[in-house]
Design an enzyme around this catalytic site. Structure first.
Site, PDB file in Angstrom:
ATOM      1  N   HIS A   1     -11.466  -6.021   8.468  1.00 11.50           N
ATOM      2  CA  HIS A   1     -12.159  -5.711   7.214  1.00 11.50           C
ATOM      3  C   HIS A   1     -13.392  -4.852   7.471  1.00 11.50           C
ATOM      4  CE1 HIS A   1      -9.799  -9.270   6.182  1.00 11.50           C
ATOM      5  NE2 HIS A   1      -9.894  -8.920   4.914  1.00 11.50           N
TER       6      HIS A   1
ATOM      7  N   ALA B   1     -10.045  -0.311   3.720  1.00  5.45           N
ATOM      8  CA  ALA B   1      -9.516   0.822   4.489  1.00  5.45           C
ATOM      9  C   ALA B   1      -8.631   0.345   5.631  1.00  5.45           C
ATOM     10  CB  ALA B   1     -10.667   1.673   5.035  1.00  5.45           C
TER      11      ALA B   1
ATOM     12  N   GLU C   1       0.826  -1.210   0.000  1.00  4.25           N
ATOM     13  CA  GLU C   1       0.000   0.000   0.000  1.00  4.25           C
ATOM     14  C   GLU C   1       0.863   1.264   0.000  1.00  4.25           C
ATOM     15  OE1 GLU C   1      -0.562  -2.665   1.866  1.00  4.25           O
ATOM     16  OE2 GLU C   1      -2.479  -3.362   1.071  1.00  4.25           O
TER      17      GLU C   1
END
Lengths: 418, 337
Positions: B129, B84, B60
């Site tokens: 999650h 996220a 990321e």
């Protein structure tokens, strides 16, 4: 303890485990000793730029050199630079060193808060700047001021940033030495180490995507190779075969931590490239000709579509990390003078002298001329103010957070009285 | 006007922008050939090619770092962080780099990047999650933070985000991807088809960042919400019968303070709902803003209905999720104060 699967027979009794914390050989109070540094005697040939990375492993452990102890250039890495090119390089390196000296004095006399010299590492930035095209984008760390100087950027502009005065185009927001000069293709410097490495990869991908011809080049220190961004950069560069130069300046010290703490005790930094399928070259960073030659090789490789190269420049940080640092607290006095690869300015000077292209008299005259140049630039920069004197308006504090001033920042600016 | 899910609306936004602007690129983990794990980028690689829409390594920080470099060159990359919850390895690139390039360079370099990421719970995603980390980004100077509540807004806001010259973090409440969700998890899932907010034009349109939407005018109190909680709030209002003015913030930074102030001054009461944890959540900022600007108009303390200060628990997510019952109780408490 016997086990039924014979583990005891292999290893005997289970011993308490240990781990190792690397320490440099010498600390303050002892005599400096760099005898363990063994420079490869064999000269590696210059390979074709299309050589597969798996055929280049020995270059990650060897050392690309051009100048010998006799100050003569030899071997097929010799880039064949003209005397004019070499004299220009010498001039930029000398100007960089004198600039550093002047700015350090400015810090010591309270005209600025902070300064960082690149003493002993001038060949890297200067030779690489001269090997790159002027519009190739540089993503430097804080010790590549030589890039700007070699590209002929305004010394006054640089000094105004260091002094954080009204002439500072960064409007007094950045720590001194964190220059930004888009016109000089010099990316804004981050204080967060290594972040620009992967950004340079992204910039080079963008350049390639647009069919541009401009390369990107990035610099980190040996300590920063431990940061995640370094590994992101090598992964992305290898995966997407990105036209970028990924430079590691191994100057042996990351503030007080010797390069072994970053993993340099067990392998070289150039060898990091091998696991990613990239070529990694270890280069004598104090040899202007070798730096230029290796950089030209990596540039040719990138322009021919063969992707990125990791270049480790083996050098020594002769001065303190910064004006806030005192290296006498962690390394023996006089270690820099023993650095087996010498001083880059002195070596290039002697090379030119040996070739009959330079003299002590010319060098003294150049030093005097550049000293005057720095002095004049210093006076001009100080006319824009020094730290705590004239600066940009506090109103500008609210500019550039976003392209347009949003409502909440307008309110806050009004609360401050602007 | 065609009916679209939020996934289709987001896909349409990227399609429109890839078509209009050759400087727009889309990349992230699995977004290329496969079209993303939620299928938001489905078909885009086939249409625009492998150098405009492509897969990345699982990194990321690398994805955002590369995007920052591309943005500095002059492109407008749109990157996807798959959940996220996985955005934290990219925090340094977002907070120290993307957010500050313009500032630290005196305006010389900018990062016009859009970071899309699915957020929120209610899908049995467990504590890795289900997070809603939007408040962390609202604290960062130089980032814009967006969270749509429906397909129409999602497309218009994403187009505005891609066109914006500042870095934008675009949170997508994944519980809304396929239909409006009002917190009644024990009832059948409703589709976007037939819902007025699911009617989405196929072409270009934009919703400016920084403009809230008054979804339901009311006189009794002001209910501030965004993302999935918009639908929970509307359900709570319908079930409680309280005449609340429901405001969908849509953009947290820049915040539409004018709309909030005007509403609270009119109603005299304020309830804030968000799914993220309570302490330091964006509700705290909203509460402080309302208190600072509307104190003399308030007739009751401001209430915050939020997730609890725990990680999101898989087996107990419906106890964690601020449902319409909890919101309805708050509305009554504020009215009866």
């Amino acid at each position: 303890m016997e086990t039924t699967d014979g583990r005891a027979a292999e290893g005997g009794r289970r011993q308490p485990l240990r781990f190792h914390v690397p320490e440099p050989k010498c600390r303050p109070g002892s005599a400096p000793d760099l005898a363990d540094i063994r420079l490869p005697q064999a000269r590696l040939p210059r390979p074709p730029v299309d050589t597969s990375s798996d055929q280049l492993h020995e270059y990650a452990y060897g050392l690309v050199r051009v100048l010998g102890d006799d100050h003569r250039a030899s071997g097929d890495w010799d880039p064949g630079l003209t005397p004019d090119f070499l004299r220009k390089g010498l001039r930029s390196m000398l100007l960089t060193r004198l600039y550093d000296q002047r700015m350090l004095r400015a810090q010591r006399t309270g005209k600025t808060s902070f300064y960082m010299q690149c003493t002993g590492e001038e060949a890297i930035a200067v030779a690489q700047a001269m090997a790159l095209e002027p519009d190739d984008m540089c993503f430097p760390s804080y010790r590549q001021q030589g890039l700007l100087i070699a590209r002929g950027w305004s010394l006054v502009d640089m000094m105004c940033q260091v002094l954080n005065n009204s002439g500072d185009r960064m409007k007094g927001r950045q720590l001194p030495v964190m220059y930004s000069a888009k016109e000089a293709s010099f990316f804004t410097i981050s204080g967060n180490l290594g972040t620009q490495f992967i950004q340079a990869v992204g910039w080079a991908m963008a350049s390639a995507y647009k069919g541009d011809t401009r390369l990107a080049a990035a610099w980190v220190g040996d300590g920063t190779t431990a940061e995640a961004d370094f590994h992101y950069a090598l992964t992305f560069a290898a995966v997407y075969r990105v036209p970028v130069l990924l430079n590691v300046v191994n100057n042996q010290w990351a503030i007080s931590s010797f390069q072994g703490i970053a993993g340099g005790e067990v392998t070289t930094f150039a060898a990091r490239a091998i696991g990613y399928g990239l070529p990694g070259l270890r280069v004598d960073g104090n040899d202007f000709l070798a730096v230029c030659a290796a950089t030209r090789w990596a540039i040719a490789r990138a322009r021919a579509g063969f992707g990125a190269t990791v270049l480790e420049f083996y050098t020594y940080r002769a001065a303190a990390h910064s004006s806030s640092d005192d290296p006498s607290g962690y390394r023996p006095e006089g270690e820099a003078a023993l650095w087996p690869l010498g001083d880059p300015i002195e070596r290039l000077k002697q090379h030119l002298v040996a070739a009959g292209e330079w003299s002590e008299e010319q060098h003294a005259a150049l030093t005097a001329e550049l000293t005057e140049t720095i002095k004049a630039a210093g006076k001009e920069a100080e006319s824009f103010g020094t730290l705590g004197g004239k600066a940009s308006s506090p109103r500008t504090m609210f500019d550039d957070v976003f392209k347009e001033l949003p409502q909440h920042l307008r309110r806050q600016r009004q609360q401050l009285g602007y | 006007m065609p009916s679209m899910t939020m996934i289709q609306a987001l896909n349409s936004a990227m399609d429109v922008m890839l078509e209009r602007d050759p400087d727009v690129l889309v990349f992230g983990e699995d977004v290329g050939y496969f079209g993303g794990v939620f299928r938001c980028t489905a078909g885009l690689q086939k249409k625009y090619g492998h150098t405009r829409v492509f897969d990345t390594p699982i990194a990321e920080g690398g994805i955002v770092g590369a995007a920052v470099g591309m943005g500095a060159y002059g492109l407008r990359p749109v990157v996807e962080i798959q959940f996220a919850d996985y955005i934290y390895p990219a925090m340094d690139q977002l907070t120290s780099e993307a957010a500050r390039l313009r500032y630290r360079s005196g305006g010389e370099f900018t990062a016009p990047i859009t970071v899309r990421t699915p957020c929120g719970g209610g899908i049995y995603g467990g504590q890795t999650h289900s997070q809603s980390p939007e408040a962390i980004f609202t604290h960062v100077c130089g980032l814009k933070t967006v969270m749509p509540s429906n397909p129409y807004d999602a497309k218009g806001l994403l187009i505005a985000a891609i066109e914006d010259d500042d870095p934008v973090i675009f949170f997508e409440p994944k519980r809304l991807y396929n239909g409006p969700f009002d917190g009644h998890h024990d009832r059948p899932v409703k589709p976007w088809a037939g819902h007025p907010m699911g009617e989405v034009p196929e072409g270009y349109y934009r919703i400016p960042l920084g403009q809230a939407a008054v979804l339901r005018p009311g006189a009794a109190l002001t209910l501030l919400c965004y993302g999935t909680m918009v639908h929970v709030a509307l359900a709570a209002v319908a079930e409680s019968g309280i005449d609340a003015e429901v405001i969908d913030l849509r953009t947290l930074v820049p915040l539409d303070l004018d709309t909030i102030e005007a509403s609270v001054r009119k109603t005299g009461r304020c309830v804030i709902v968000h799914e993220a944890t309570r302490t330091g959540g964006f509700g705290a900022e909203l509460s402080a803003q309302v208190q600072e600007t509307c104190f003399s108009h308030l007739e009751a303390p401001i209430e915050r209905i939020t997730g609890w200060d725990t990680p999101y628990p898989l087996a107990h997510e419906w106890h964690y999720f601020p449902g319409p019952a909890r919101v309805g109780e708050a509305l009554k408490r504020v009215m009866e104060f």
